[in-house]
Design an enzyme around this catalytic site. Structure first.
Site, PDB file in Angstrom:
ATOM      1  N   LYS A 212      -0.236  -4.409   2.249  1.00  0.00           N
ATOM      2  CA  LYS A 212       0.027  -3.336   1.500  1.00  0.00           C
ATOM      3  C   LYS A 212       1.584  -2.975   1.253  1.00  0.00           C
ATOM      4  CE  LYS A 212      -0.136   1.012  -0.089  1.00  0.00           C
ATOM      5  NZ  LYS A 212      -0.788   2.146   0.703  1.00  0.00           N
ATOM      6  N   CYS A 266       4.408   5.866  -1.827  1.00  0.00           N
ATOM      7  CA  CYS A 266       4.079   4.390  -1.403  1.00  0.00           C
ATOM      8  C   CYS A 266       5.396   3.658  -1.754  1.00  0.00           C
ATOM      9  CB  CYS A 266       2.945   3.838  -2.196  1.00  0.00           C
ATOM     10  SG  CYS A 266       1.428   4.543  -1.449  1.00  0.00           S
TER      11      CYS A 266
END
Length: 417
Positions: A212, A266
């Site tokens: 991720k 993010c």
């Protein structure tokens, strides 16, 4: 394996869509959030942020008594943790919300329970959570201790895009990193209840954690290239949008679009998790972060220079969210630009902000009389300088010939005459 009740801890941009999606599969879902206002809103069948089709999904789930919200965990068969993992002021990972969520489970955990961490975390965090819970719950065994542990713990990071969350929850491939093989397999069984269209990619917890982070660091580096290129083009008096368009005709080139910086929950945060894990080896990633973090200040200085050439001008800033057509202000470079304009010593008389997806200014902009929220037509009519910070659909559709003789700063390239 049977999951009669699923609990989702953290009912924000990821947790609530996840909870609603499981509930739509006729599964009992209990959402947990420490914010009482959010709990009350959800229990009324409403949502507290903008996301296409989520309102109906939540409304139906609550109406059918498959989704309810409370402020502390109760027993369940699986716990999905989707709480924030922000940065400290020194760009270090702040895991306080995650540790608090883990600690809140100690009174309800029982043999056979599954814990899935969907929050984005530094490498090694899933193992740390297992060790932490084993200290708090000595009567239970955990997967870092034994392959046949009582509790199953897995990291499966969210990989969805705001504005497309419900679609991508189902269509995207799902990386599942178990502390043990059994942990990963049990988590895959849980996600199987959603009838995912993407692949189930089972791996180790640490690998899933880095996957991720790598995805978002990769995007950050590519955006940094586009942002740096746009600055170089300005120095050389060349149109960056034309350069990128023409360069992308090469079959192996795909340069991204520049902008005022990088925002969101993010891309602006996750690369720092890698940098902190390997500070002596992440030189490119660190440089990209610095390039993107410096872009709002660079752009604000350009606008201030134009402001100081006029007498008490009015500036219209179009957009505050971190990306187009959402209401998400997290880490938004647009907010940073407006804040710098408002706080700098200049001849600026008024900043008219247009953001169609919010009803009030964020806290950062509420303590100055210079900034006011208004609609698009009023802002453009009144402004001497127009600053485009977000490429919302309504901005793209506004007729360019109505702008007149105004100074335009377009960070998104939507009004290229």
């Amino acid at each position: 394996m049977t999951f009669k009740t699923i609990s989702v801890i953290g009912l924000g941009y990821i947790g609530l869509p996840t909870a609603a999606m499981f509930a739509s599969r006729n599964i009992n879902v209990i959402g947990v959030d420490t914010n009482d206002e959010i709990v009350n809103i959800i229990n009324q069948g409403k949502i507290h942020f903008v996301e296409p089709d989520l309102d109906k999904l939540v409304c139906d789930a609550v109406k059918n008594k498959k989704l309810s919200a409370i402020n502390k965990p109760v027993p369940a068969d699986a716990f999905i943790i989707a709480v924030p993992t922000p940065l400290t002021n020194s760009n270090k990972p702040d895991l306080s919300y995650l540790m608090a969520a883990a600690k809140s489970l100690i009174e309800v955990l029982k043999k056979g329970d599954l814990i899935i961490i969907e929050s984005t975390v530094p490498v090694g965090t899933t193992q740390i959570i297992s060790e932490y819970l084993s200290e708090l719950c000595p009567e239970l065994s955990f997967p870092h201790q034994s392959e046949k542990a009582d509790i199953f713990i897995t990291h499966s990071p969210e990989r969805v895009l705001p504005g497309r969350i419900l679609t991508e929850l189902i269509k995207n491939d799902r990386v599942i990193g178990g502390i043990s093989k059994r942990c990963g397999e049990k988590a895959a069984n849980l996600y199987g209840l959603l009838d995912l269209k993407g692949e189930y990619l089972l791996t180790k917890a640490a690998t899933a954690e880095l996957v991720k982070l790598s995805e978002n660091a990769y995007r950050d580096v590519n955006i940094a290239f586009a942002n740096e290129l746009s600055i170089i083009c300005e120095r050389l008096n060349i149109n960056p949008w034309e350069v990128i368009q023409l360069a992308n005709h090469h079959p192996r080139v795909d340069i991204l679009q520049p902008g005022p910086g990088v925002g969101g929950h993010c891309i602006a945060i996750d690369p720092w998790f890698i940098i902190n894990s390997a500070p002596n080896n992440a030189e490119l990633i660190r440089t990209a972060r610095n390039v993107n973090d410096s872009k709002p200040g660079y752009f604000a200085k350009k606008v201030i220079s134009a402001v100081n050439s006029l007498s008490a001008p009015i500036v219209a800033c179009l957009g505050l969210t971190y990306k187009a057509d959402v209401d998400d202000l997290r880490q938004s470079p647009a907010v940073k630009v407006v804040s710098e304009l408002a706080s700098s010593q200049n001849k600026l008389d008024k900043i008219l902000v247009v953001e169609p997806n919010i009803s009030s200014l964020p806290i950062e902009l509420q303590n100055t009389s210079k900034v006011a929220l208004t609609n698009l037509e009023n802002a453009i009519d009144a402004a001497d300088i127009i600053v485009i910070l977000v490429d919302h659909k309504s901005f793209k559709e506004f007729p360019y010939d109505r702008i007149g003789e105004k100074i335009i700063f377009d960070t998104k390239g939507i009004w290229q005459s």
